[in-house]
Structures are given as C-alpha cells and as structure tokens.
Design a protein around this motif. Structure first.
Motif, PDB file in Angstrom:
ATOM      1  N   LYS A 289     -45.820  -5.042 -58.223  1.00 52.89           N
ATOM      2  CA  LYS A 289     -46.534  -5.963 -58.811  1.00 52.89           C
ATOM      3  C   LYS A 289     -45.818  -7.729 -58.045  1.00 52.89           C
ATOM      4  O   LYS A 289     -46.631  -8.620 -57.779  1.00 52.89           O
ATOM      5  N   LEU A 290     -45.094  -6.955 -56.951  1.00 51.77           N
ATOM      6  CA  LEU A 290     -44.457  -7.843 -55.893  1.00 51.77           C
ATOM      7  C   LEU A 290     -45.798  -9.064 -55.483  1.00 51.77           C
ATOM      8  O   LEU A 290     -46.263  -8.518 -54.483  1.00 51.77           O
ATOM      9  N   THR A 291     -46.224  -9.949 -54.862  1.00 51.00           N
ATOM     10  CA  THR A 291     -46.116 -10.808 -54.230  1.00 51.00           C
ATOM     11  C   THR A 291     -45.394 -11.682 -53.370  1.00 51.00           C
ATOM     12  O   THR A 291     -44.886 -12.122 -53.006  1.00 51.00           O
ATOM     13  N   LEU A 292     -46.175 -11.153 -51.903  1.00 53.35           N
ATOM     14  CA  LEU A 292     -45.804 -11.492 -50.750  1.00 53.35           C
ATOM     15  C   LEU A 292     -45.869 -12.908 -50.432  1.00 53.35           C
ATOM     16  O   LEU A 292     -46.494 -13.966 -51.119  1.00 53.35           O
ATOM     17  N   PRO A 293     -44.567 -13.599 -49.803  1.00 56.01           N
ATOM     18  CA  PRO A 293     -44.448 -14.859 -49.740  1.00 56.01           C
ATOM     19  C   PRO A 293     -45.962 -15.444 -49.086  1.00 56.01           C
ATOM     20  O   PRO A 293     -46.210 -16.750 -49.266  1.00 56.01           O
ATOM     21  N   PHE A 294     -46.299 -15.375 -47.887  1.00 56.95           N
ATOM     22  CA  PHE A 294     -46.798 -15.455 -46.946  1.00 56.95           C
ATOM     23  C   PHE A 294     -48.389 -15.519 -47.053  1.00 56.95           C
ATOM     24  O   PHE A 294     -49.399 -15.158 -46.291  1.00 56.95           O
ATOM     25  N   VAL A 295     -48.062 -14.201 -48.280  1.00 57.69           N
ATOM     26  CA  VAL A 295     -50.543 -13.738 -48.616  1.00 57.69           C
ATOM     27  C   VAL A 295     -50.662 -14.923 -49.105  1.00 57.69           C
ATOM     28  O   VAL A 295     -50.458 -15.560 -49.914  1.00 57.69           O
ATOM     29  N   PHE A 296     -51.979 -14.719 -48.905  1.00 57.30           N
ATOM     30  CA  PHE A 296     -52.845 -16.465 -49.455  1.00 57.30           C
ATOM     31  C   PHE A 296     -53.324 -15.973 -50.292  1.00 57.30           C
ATOM     32  O   PHE A 296     -54.687 -14.935 -50.145  1.00 57.30           O
TER      33      PHE A 296
END
Lengths: 273, 296
Positions: B250-257
């Motif tokens: 579920k986690l979104t990565l910080p630099f993923v657009f």
C-alpha cells in the motif's frame, strides 16, 4: 628449417612422405615464414626444388634462407633450385625488350581469361624437362614445387577457377605422376563469410583445402595482439595415413624469431609459464 | 535410412553426397561403391578430383572387374593434348558411349567424383540437363555424385540437389571418427522423409550406424536448477507476514510520480504555496548608490 615444426609434422629431411600436397594458408596474418621453412627443408633434403616466387624478389628469399643456413645462389648454380622470379617476369611481359627472352609463363597478365596454362607448362618443363642429365650433374631427390603465393594471382586478375585448375594440374603432375611434393601458400584477408559464394579468396581457400593432404592454417590469436606469441597455427591432416583417424586437427601457438620459429601447445609459451 | 540407401538405390535414382571442407564425403562415397560391388553391380566411376590410385586405395582388388574407373584427373581440360576424359565431354552422348564401351548386360551405376569439378566448367543448367537425361536415358541405372557445397553458390547447389532423389549431407561429429549424416529421401509418390544419424566408417569401408542424433543429448540441459532461497537458514527473520506484505504494497514511495501528485502540481489548490512579499528597506540596495545620498 624449424626443428620443432619437423617434430610436429613427424618429418625430417631424411624421411618424409612423398606425393603430398601441403597447403599453407593464413587469415589476416602472415604465414610466409612457413614457406621459408619448407624451402630450406627440401633443399636440405637434397630435393630438386621448383620455386614460383611471385610475392618477393630472389634477394629476399636468399637473405632469409641465409639465416636458416641454406644458400639459394649456390643451389641455383648447382641446378638444384629452379627459381621463377615473378616480379621480374612481370616486367618483361609489360615492357618487352628485344634481347629479353620472354618465357611466356606470365602471359596471363596481358590476357587474364587465358588462364594459367603457360605457367603450368613452365612448371612442367622445369620438373620433367630435367630428365636429360648433363655430364657430371648431381643426382637430386624427388621433385618439389613451392608456390608463394597463389593469392597474388587473384589480385592480378586471374579467375578463381583458373587458379584452382592450375593447382589441380600441378598436383596431378607433381604429386601423383612423379610422386613429388607440393607446397602452396594462399592468403585470405576478410573475415569468413557464410553466404557469399563469390568471394574470391574464400572459394579459392576452400577449393584448395579439398585438394590438399595437409593444411597448415595460420591466424592471429583470437584474444588479440600479444608480444610473445605471434599467432596460432592449426595443423589439419586430411587424408588417411595408415592408422591415423580420418581427419586430425591440432592447434599450436608460435613465435617467430630471428633465425627460426618456435611452436608450442596452447598456453605453454615460456613467457606465460 | 542411411543403411537402406547403402543396400541399394532404386532404378532411375540420383544420390548426392554433400560435403564440406570440415569433413570429406569421399569415404562415404567409397562405402557406396563397396556396397554396390558386393551386390555384384557394375560401376563406372568418373574420377575428376583424385587420382585413380587414391580412389582404389582400400577397395578390394578382387572386385575390379566390375569397377571401371575413367581417369579424368590427369587432364580434365585437355592441356596435355591427349586427354582421357575432359570436363567438356560431360554430355549424354559421350557418357553413354563411355558406359557402353564395356559391354555388360546389366545397366551400370555411374559414380561422379566430383560434381563440383564439372559445375566449375560447365553451366549449371547444362549439368542439370545432362543429369536428368542420364536418369531417364537408360544407359545407366542410377547415378551417385559427390558435391562440395562450399565451393558453389547456394543457388547452384540448390538446383542440382533438387534433381536428386536422395541427399546425404555429411558433417563432422563430436568425437573423432564419428560423423553426422542428414539424409533426405524423396520417393516417387512425392513423400519426403528426413533423418539424422551418427555413423563411422571402418577400414574396409563398411558403415556402422551408431545412433540417431535427433534423440540423443540436449535432454540434460532441460532440467533447470532450482533457485536457491536466500532467506532460509538465517538467525534473523527476513520474511514478511501477510499483514506486513499488505502494508508494504500500500505504501507509496516518495519520489514516484503518481497520479495524485500530477494533479496536485497541475492544479494548485488555494493557499498552498502562494508567496507574499513585502519589500524591505534592506533589500533596496542600489549598486551605484550604496549610501542612498546621491541626488540623481
């Protein structure tokens, strides 16, 4: 004469198989050191040698043979060596002079489609024509024909088929009819091309490999340039020799020195061990 | 299939043995000659490539009555003035006369060593025409030819091989004395059968079929090695439980657009990132008038 090569080929000036066609070939390398070896080998074995030197002058071969311990001038004077200097004969065809007796062997320069029949006639006359012995002439051993090299003929405009016919006729004459030996050098420059059947030197090489008894193929090292190992040589026996298997291939590496060449199995060079 | 061919070629058959520099097909050709001689057949050999002695080398001397070797090796182009048989004589009439010179009641088998020599001096259409006429003519029962495939263009080789009823392509095998033969047989009904066999030739030119190459080897490579599991046999736990796996996905990565970020950037919301500037006295620094006392 390279003693190591003699032991690899299992020959010596005193005993060698007769009626053999030895093909020396190279690809992007220079195998002419083997021609010098065979020249000095057969002169030492007291054979009557007919040498078609198309690539270099007589002085060049003389100088190299001097280092290998054989004098070409002496051999020529004694009648042991018949030397055909291709470079000089070319000039006599292209610039005919009145007092220059044109042997006609190189008349394919004027007319390439004619083929190499006159060159073959020259070989035939020098090999068989020596039957009439002069008084006091020495008795020489079996006849040997050396050609250096066949690829020069291709670059002079001769057709591949004509060169193959020439080598066939020479083989029929020298190897089969009078049981002598024949050594020819052929050179390839390009990489092997599978598709093109037209590529001159490739077809010539393949045709000669089909005709020969023994093929010495010289190449550079597949891994690149090396100061201590000058290249690799593949020895390929084609015909059956008694109990030997049908086709035997051996690979050696070599280094050319000032007065000879040394051959060793792969990876056993003295510089490496 | 190789042994079937060795036992006999049917009438009107044309067998071509294709070889290359790496393996000479002449030994197999000699095996065919030996097998035919053992069957009491009459054989005529057109010898271009090698001398008569070399061809006869190894063949039993007792069979030479039925074996007629025509020497086209010493002078195939007529250079010496009195040739025995030249390449130009490869035509239906000359060959029929040649074969009929030796009067035998049975029609003979014609062996050509090699077809490459003739192809170099006569045009491929003429050679194909002669070969076809020979097959249908009746002067010879069958024709066996040796062809060096690497000396001609692929088109030439293809045209000549198209005439053949059986083709054997030989290549060097893995081990010393072995060789691989790819046999293609075209029957009269139009059926084409292909096979690949490993064989070796003995001193007396008998052929031993060793195995069928198509079924051998290549099976050891199919079993892949199992991947080693790096998280096993450790003193600490590197594996994830099910709930941990869910949370991780579920986690979104910080630099993923991601799509949300894209819309946030394209349509800035109210009060988010507006800059309010009130000019400060210290900011008003004039390079040409640092003390601000010039009357300009």
């Amino acid at each position: 004469m390279f003693t190591e090569l003699n032991s690899i080929l299992n020959t010596s000036p005193d005993s060698f198989t007769q009626g053999e066609f030895i093909l020396v070939s190279d690809r992007q390398s220079d195998a002419s050191f083997l021609i010098h070896h065979f020249l000095s080998f057969y002169l030492r074995a007291r054979c009557k040698v007919c040498f078609l030197g198309l690539a270099q002058s007589f002085c060049h071969y003389g100088a190299v043979s001097q280092r290998l311990g054989v004098s070409l001038t002496q051999a020529k004077e004694k009648g042991q060596l018949v030397f055909f200097e291709g470079l000089k004969e070319c000039l006599s065809v292209l610039l005919p002079k009145e007092n220059n007796a044109e042997s006609g062997a190189m008349n394919f320069l004027r007319d390439p489609p004619v083929g190499l029949r006159s060159l073959y006639e020259f070989v035939r006359s020098s090999v068989i024509g020596s039957g009439s012995m002069e008084e006091g002439a020495e008795q020489w051993g079996p006849n040997v024909l050396l050609v250096d090299d066949l690829s020069v003929l291709l670059s002079l405009g001769v057709d591949v088929g004509a060169v193959l016919d020439f080598s066939h006729y020479c083989r029929a004459l020298v190897c089969s009819q009078i049981q002598g030996n024949m050594v020819m050098l052929v050179r390839c420059n390009e990489e092997e091309d599978d598709d093109d059947g037209d590529e001159g030197s490739e077809v010539l090489l393949k045709g000669l490999i089909h005709q020969c008894n023994l093929n010495l193929h010289v190449q550079g090292l597949p891994t690149g340039y090396c100061k201590d190992i000058h290249g690799q040589m593949e020895v390929c026996w084609k015909r059956r020799q008694g109990d030997a298997p049908h086709m035997q291939k051996n690979l050696f590496q070599y280094k050319v020195h000032d007065k000879g060449a040394s051959f060793f199995a792969r990876g056993t060079s003295s510089a490496v061990l | 299939m190789l042994s079937e061919l060795l036992q006999g070629i049917e009438s009107g058959g044309f067998l071509i043995i294709r070889d290359s520099c790496s393996y000479s097909g002449r030994d197999l050709l000699k095996s065919f000659i030996t097998a035919a001689l053992n069957r009491e057949e009459v054989i005529h050999v057109l010898c271009f490539d090698v001398s008569e002695e070399e061809l006869k080398d190894g063949l039993k001397p007792s069979d030479t009555q039925r074996l007629h070797i025509h020497n086209a090796y010493s002078d195939p182009l007529g250079w010496t003035g009195h040739p025995n048989f030249t390449a130009q004589q490869f035509s239906l009439e000359d060959l029929t006369n040649l074969v009929k010179q030796t009067s035998h009641p049975k029609p003979a088998v014609l062996v050509i060593d090699s077809l490459s020599w003739i192809l170099r001096h006569k045009t491929p259409p003429a050679v194909c025409q002669t070969l076809q006429q020979l097959r249908k003519g009746g002067a010879v029962r069958a024709v066996i030819g040796l062809l060096h495939t690497d000396m001609h263009q692929r088109g030439t080789v293809g045209s000549v091989c198209h005439l053949a009823t059986s083709l054997i392509s030989v290549a060097p095998g893995v081990k010393g004395k072995e060789a691989v033969a790819r046999v293609t047989k075209r029957s009269k009904s139009g059926k084409v059968m292909q096979d690949e066999e490993i064989f070796c030739i003995a001193e007396d030119f008998t052929v031993t079929i060793l195995s069928k190459a198509s079924h051998a080897e290549h099976k050891t490579n199919s079993t892949e090695e199992e991947q080693a599991d790096p998280t096993a046999n450790l003193t600490f736990n590197l594996r994830l439980s099910d709930s941990e796996l869910e949370a991780k996905q579920k986690l979104t990565l910080p630099f993923v657009f991601s799509k949300e970020k894209k819309t946030a950037l394209l349509h800035p919301g109210p009060g988010s990132g507006r800059i309010l500037y009130e000019p400060d006295a210290n900011d008003d620094y004039d390079q040409e008038d640092p003390d601000d006392d010039l009357d300009v």
